[in-house]
Design an enzyme around this catalytic site. Structure first.
Site, mmCIF file in Angstrom:
data_model
loop_
_atom_site.group_PDB
_atom_site.id
_atom_site.type_symbol
_atom_site.label_atom_id
_atom_site.label_comp_id
_atom_site.label_asym_id
_atom_site.label_seq_id
_atom_site.Cartn_x
_atom_site.Cartn_y
_atom_site.Cartn_z
ATOM 1 N N HIS A 374 0.806 -1.229 0.000
ATOM 2 C CA HIS A 374 0.000 0.000 0.000
ATOM 3 C C HIS A 374 0.830 1.267 0.000
ATOM 4 C CE1 HIS A 374 -3.937 -1.900 0.984
ATOM 5 N NE2 HIS A 374 -3.153 -2.827 1.524
ATOM 6 N N LYS A 565 -8.070 14.122 4.463
ATOM 7 C CA LYS A 565 -7.186 12.944 4.458
ATOM 8 C C LYS A 565 -6.132 13.164 5.533
ATOM 9 C CE LYS A 565 -6.238 13.990 0.065
ATOM 10 N NZ LYS A 565 -6.262 12.818 -0.787
ATOM 11 N N ARG A 566 -5.313 12.150 5.816
ATOM 12 C CA ARG A 566 -4.217 12.361 6.754
ATOM 13 C C ARG A 566 -3.384 13.562 6.310
ATOM 14 N NH1 ARG A 566 -3.286 8.534 11.109
ATOM 15 N NH2 ARG A 566 -1.337 9.692 11.308
ATOM 16 N N LYS A 571 1.043 14.633 0.567
ATOM 17 C CA LYS A 571 -0.329 14.910 0.117
ATOM 18 C C LYS A 571 -0.528 16.405 -0.172
ATOM 19 C CE LYS A 571 -2.163 11.034 2.863
ATOM 20 N NZ LYS A 571 -2.918 10.110 1.988
ATOM 21 N N THR A 673 -8.481 6.663 -1.697
ATOM 22 C CA THR A 673 -9.861 6.166 -1.804
ATOM 23 C C THR A 673 -10.825 7.310 -1.517
ATOM 24 O OG1 THR A 673 -9.557 5.372 0.462
ATOM 25 C CG2 THR A 673 -9.490 3.725 -1.290
ATOM 26 N N LYS A 677 -14.571 8.514 -3.073
ATOM 27 C CA LYS A 677 -15.751 8.846 -2.266
ATOM 28 C C LYS A 677 -16.309 10.210 -2.663
ATOM 29 C CE LYS A 677 -13.709 5.992 1.233
ATOM 30 N NZ LYS A 677 -12.701 5.959 2.306
HETATM 31 C C1 26W Z 1 4.922 1.248 9.454
HETATM 32 C C2 26W Z 1 4.106 2.468 9.483
HETATM 33 C C3 26W Z 1 3.057 2.448 8.461
HETATM 34 C C4 26W Z 1 1.738 2.401 8.849
HETATM 35 C C5 26W Z 1 0.742 2.375 7.912
HETATM 36 C C6 26W Z 1 3.358 2.464 7.120
HETATM 37 C C7 26W Z 1 2.384 2.434 6.185
HETATM 38 C C8 26W Z 1 1.063 2.380 6.573
HETATM 39 C C9 26W Z 1 -0.038 2.286 5.562
HETATM 40 C C10 26W Z 1 0.341 1.295 4.486
HETATM 41 C C11 26W Z 1 -0.366 3.617 5.031
HETATM 42 C C12 26W Z 1 -1.667 3.643 4.284
HETATM 43 O O1 26W Z 1 -2.727 3.714 4.869
HETATM 44 N N1 26W Z 1 -1.585 3.615 2.955
HETATM 45 C C13 26W Z 1 -2.723 3.958 2.143
HETATM 46 O O2 26W Z 1 -3.413 2.798 1.731
HETATM 47 C C14 26W Z 1 -4.591 3.130 1.011
HETATM 48 C C15 26W Z 1 -5.335 1.846 0.722
HETATM 49 O O3 26W Z 1 -4.677 1.097 -0.233
HETATM 50 C C16 26W Z 1 -4.249 3.894 -0.248
HETATM 51 O O4 26W Z 1 -5.437 4.284 -0.885
HETATM 52 C C17 26W Z 1 -3.415 5.127 0.087
HETATM 53 O O5 26W Z 1 -2.968 5.750 -1.107
HETATM 54 C C18 26W Z 1 -2.226 4.734 0.930
HETATM 55 O O6 26W Z 1 -1.537 5.888 1.370
#
Ligand code: 26W
Length: 830
Positions: A374, A565-566, A571, A673, A677
């Site tokens: 992701h 969003k975050r 972003k 996503t 929406k």
């Molecule tokens: C290790 C710390 C950490 C925690 C969470 C690293 C990475 C994450 C996630 C993978 C971040 C995340 O939420 N990614 C998002 O995933 C969505 C679902 O696929 C995508 O639509 C977003 O673009 C992506 O940023």
């Protein structure tokens, strides 16, 4: 007749027709009162809002369970392959309204309560949503559960029952303040504890290699501590029919362990061990895209993965199946690398506990797992220092070394002897301090690896996992993300959903492609008029919501331009801020004769330790303070930061947006996503060619999408040629003016150093190329402003956007996972 059959007959002959699970107004009313009296011990006159909410939740839960029992029965009978979704994060959003919607009983419930002089809306407000995730990845998992249930795919989702979810965000003096999320404070009526479903998970200690009497080599692990995981089940209902379970593990002290301490008479040691065990499930790590490297996080990962695998194996053996058919019965999806330790854990269980030989175990493991990536951000790719791993999971480290050894040996024999390529492929990073690369473990241990949008999957294969993609091209594929149309249109935008249904019927709810029929209505004046009325009414509702939560009054007729969003530099919320400031400065100079009225809305949480993201939140508030109170602005510009972005608040935002901001630097956002929406609710998108934006633009047509900025390739080549932001600043008057304004006393109320770190970063590093895309963004925004002044044209484009959103249903995404990756089919539920 066996007891089992008589219970079943009883259920079907009597209960289904009676109050307990009936769907009529009367049945709902009676069940509700029964729960209030006998479940909670209250009469309506003295019941608190929380009592009333709980009674209604329990009433609805019975009806959900009724469907759940039916689904599990069908799965057991049909002996099919099932999906197990492993995710460290879920963001289901409030359950009550969604369950009412999916059961199709919203109206009768409202009426049943109204007769008791209770307002359903007020009760819905009571619900505290489970914030068991930090952003897109967790919400995606929940959209997928909605689709798995709706499509009747045999599936179970596993995760962690964090006691504290993602923090609640409050704003003090323009700064983000984090407040612990005590979501379980008033109990959780949606879950059922299963004390009999509990497993032990071992940590630390040492391993011992021995040869048993038959000459068999084996490894024994003598752990330092043992933690117990107990199952908490939440049924998740699909649309009008089937359902599935979300099984979350709660960490507790293992009895066997503290008993031994008691026997030794060491009471304090026992209590300390108990507390340490419970700590594992205490809190969700709130970082997105940056790892914390905390040992507790690694423990969380093994904890939930191990409980889940033990649970699957128990279910498998319970059915009388042999373990070497495990992969025939379970397709396990790894939601990013967070659960990827599962590869080593399954090997450990098969080899050490079930004494299976290595090769068979490895065959089963590889054919069981598949992995979704992701993120491409280097700082978000999980890696664990060997030293830390060794202390917490000594046996898993040995297994990973063995996997790596065999893998690299194979590579050397059949593929390459190039040492630098081999060290790039290795599961261990040995360039400095030694690390385990979790994405490599997940890739080697899976039969399929996918990205989450066409562009992201391409970049994954070209950059981050390139060597693997060259080694095993067939292992890689794409499944573009999707969102559930039930929650994000039907439930959260009833006016638009109603209008759509009136004109094209209601099949879109489960077949989103049907929206294409709206194309025929795009030019229809009366339809456009109704469309505009719906949007206005949603904007009025949001305006009230904003007023209640921030005290800012906004004009519902202005252009609602939303970025939710975050908060993250990639972003580029600050690019949006620069645009707003530039409009403001022009306006002050009287240079904008035809400016539409704008309301700029931001929402999102920053990781607690992410200084720059928090500074951006402060900046948004500073700009809001300035712009919202300047009499020269004449209410033409309003800036709002809506605090505490979560699923519940998001549902107010999407229906009311005119413009959706998807402005990440190309190549950075895996998919997004939120973009889907907003568009599904009739917003136009301004965006870069990043993530799923590329596919959204392709679907809705170039004319109906506002594109700006560099593409991913241009970004790459500009980076390669040592990008320098400063000359861009020097050569662009408007940019220079806005950037310098970041240091002006007007903005910072005297403290001109406040935004200096941001200013300096943009001028001298600008890691996410805000300056490079600034001019293009400004020009694009000018086009947007012009189009807004032609409302019929705007509305026509908005209708066409919705008409082309069919592809972005999570139902489509789940069907692709089923065919391409899981090889799983729906079950028949009577
Ligand atoms: C290790 C710390 C950490 C925690 C969470 C690293 C990475 C994450 C996630 C993978 C971040 C995340 O939420 N990614 C998002 O995933 C969505 C679902 O696929 C995508 O639509 C977003 O673009 C992506 O940023």
């Amino acid at each position: 007749m066996s007891a089992k059959i008589s219970a079943h007959t009883l259920l079907h002959s009597t209960v289904s027709e009676t109050t307990r699970v009936g769907l009529s107004k009367k049945d709902i009313q009676l069940s509700f009162l029964e729960y209030l009296y006998y479940g909670i011990g209250r009469i309506p006159e003295v019941a608190t809002p929380s009592d009333l909410y709980t009674a209604l939740a329990l009433t609805v839960r019975d009806r959900v369970f009724r469907r759940f029992v039916r689904t599990t029965g069908a799965i057991a009978e049909q002996d099919v392959r099932a999906v197990a979704y492993l995710s460290a994060e879920y963001l289901p959003g409030p359950h009550l309204a969604n369950n009412l919607y999916n059961l199709g009983i919203t109206e009768q419930t409202k009426e049943a309560l109204r007769e008791l002089e209770i307002d359903l809306e007020g009760l819905l407000e009571q619900e505290e949503e489970p914030g068991l995730g930090s952003g897109g990845l967790g919400r995606l998992a929940s959209c997928y559960m909605d689709s798995l249930a709706t499509l009747a795919i045999p599936a179970i989702a596993y995760g962690i029952r964090y006691e504290f979810g993602i923090f609640d965000q409050s704003i003090q003096n323009g700064w983000q303040v984090e407040i612990t999320d005590k979501w379980l404070r008033f109990g959780n009526p949606w879950e059922v504890v299963r004390p009999e479903i509990a497993y032990e998970v071992k940590f630390g200690g040492r391993t011992e290699q021995i040869t048993d009497e038959d000459g068999r080599f084996e490894v024994r692990w003598h752990p330092e501590s043992v933690v117990k995981g107990t199952a908490y089940d939440t049924p998740v209902l699909g649309y009008q029919g089937s359902s599935m379970i979300l099984r979350l593990w709660k960490a507790e002290a293992s009895e066997s362990f503290d008993f031994s301490a008691f026997n030794l008479g060491n009471y304090y040691q026992a209590v300390e061990a108990k507390m340490a065990s419970e700590n594992i499930g205490k809190v969700l790590y709130p970082n997105d895209q940056a790892l914390s490297g905390k040992s507790l996080r690694l423990k969380q990962q093994l904890f939930f993965v191990s409980c889940s695998l033990q649970d699957m194996i128990r279910l498998h053996l319970l059915q009388g199946r042999s373990l070497d058919r495990f992969h025939d019965k379970f397709a396990i999806q790894l939601n990013d690398t967070h659960p990827s330790i599962a590869v080593a854990e399954l090997m450990r269980i098969l080899v050490d506990q079930h004494r299976m030989d290595w090769d068979t175990s490895w065959y089963i493991t590889r054919n069981t797992f598949s992995y979704t990536n992701h993120t491409l951000l280097p700082e978000a790719l999980e890696r664990w220092p060997i030293s830390l791993f060794q202390t917490i999971l000594p046996r898993h480290l040995e297994i990973i070394y063995e996997i790596n050894h065999r893998f690299l040996q194979q590579v050397r024999e059949h593929y390459t002897t190039d040492d630098s390529l081999i060290s790039r492929l290795s599961l261990i990073d040995e360039s400095g301090e030694r690390y385990i690369r979790m994405s490599h473990l997940a890739t080697v241990g899976s039969h399929k690896v996918n990205g989450v949008s066409a562009l992201h999957s391409e970049l994954l294969q070209k950059h981050v996992l390139r060597d693997f993609a060259e080694l095993w091209p067939d292992r890689f594929c794409n499944v573009t993300n999707g969102i559930t149309p039930r929650r994000f249109l039907g439930l959260s935008n009833p006016l638009l959903a109603g209008l759509i249904t009136q004109h094209i019927g209601e099949t879109w709810v489960t077949q989103l492609d049907e929206l294409i029929k709206l194309k025929d209505w795009a030019e229809d004046k009366p339809f456009q008029q109704r469309w505009k009325e719906v949007k206005l009414s949603n904007k009025q509702a949001l305006a009230r919501f904003i007023d209640e939560h921030t005290g800012v009054r906004v004009n519902p007729n202005s252009l609602f331009d939303v970025q939710a969003k975050r908060i993250h530099e990639y972003k580029r919320q600050h690019l949006k801020v620069l645009h707003i400031l530039s409009l403001y400065l022009q306006l002050k100079k009287g240079m904008l004769p035809e400016l539409p009225a704008y309301t700029f809305i931001f929402a999102g949480k920053a990781a607690p330790g992410y200084f720059m993201a928090k500074l951006i939140i402060k900046l948004i508030h500073a700009v809001a303070d300035l712009v919202n109170h300047d009499p020269d602005v004449h209410d033409l510009l309003k800036v709002v930061f809506l605090p505490d972005f979560n699923v519940k608040n998001a549902q107010h935002l999407y229906p009311a947006a005119d413009l959706s901001e998807q402005i990440s630097l190309a190549g950075m956002e895996a998919s997004g996503t939120g973009n889907m929406k907003f568009a599904l609710n009739g917003a136009l998108t301004v965006g870069t060619l990043d993530g799923a934006n590329v596919e959204i633009r392709k679907q809705v047509g170039e004319d109906n999408f506002f594109l700006f900025g560099m593409n991913a390739e241009q970004v790459q080549s500009m980076k390669a040629s040592a990008y320098q932001p400063h000359p861009i600043y020097e050569n662009n008057e408007r940019l220079k003016e806005v950037l310098d304004f970041l240091l002006s006393k007007k903005l910072t109320q005297g403290d001109s150093q406040l935004f200096k770190p941001l200013y300096d970063h943009l001028l001298w590093q600008d890691s996410f190329m805000v300056l490079a895309d600034f001019q293009s963004y400004l020009e694009c925004q000018e086009q947007i402003g012009k189009l807004w002044l032609r409302p019929e044209e705007w509305t026509r484009k908005a209708i066409l956007n919705v008409a082309h959103m069919g592809k972005f249903s999570s139902d489509r995404a789940i069907q692709e996972y089923c065919q391409l990756i899981w090889k799983v089919s729906p079950i028949e539920v009577k």
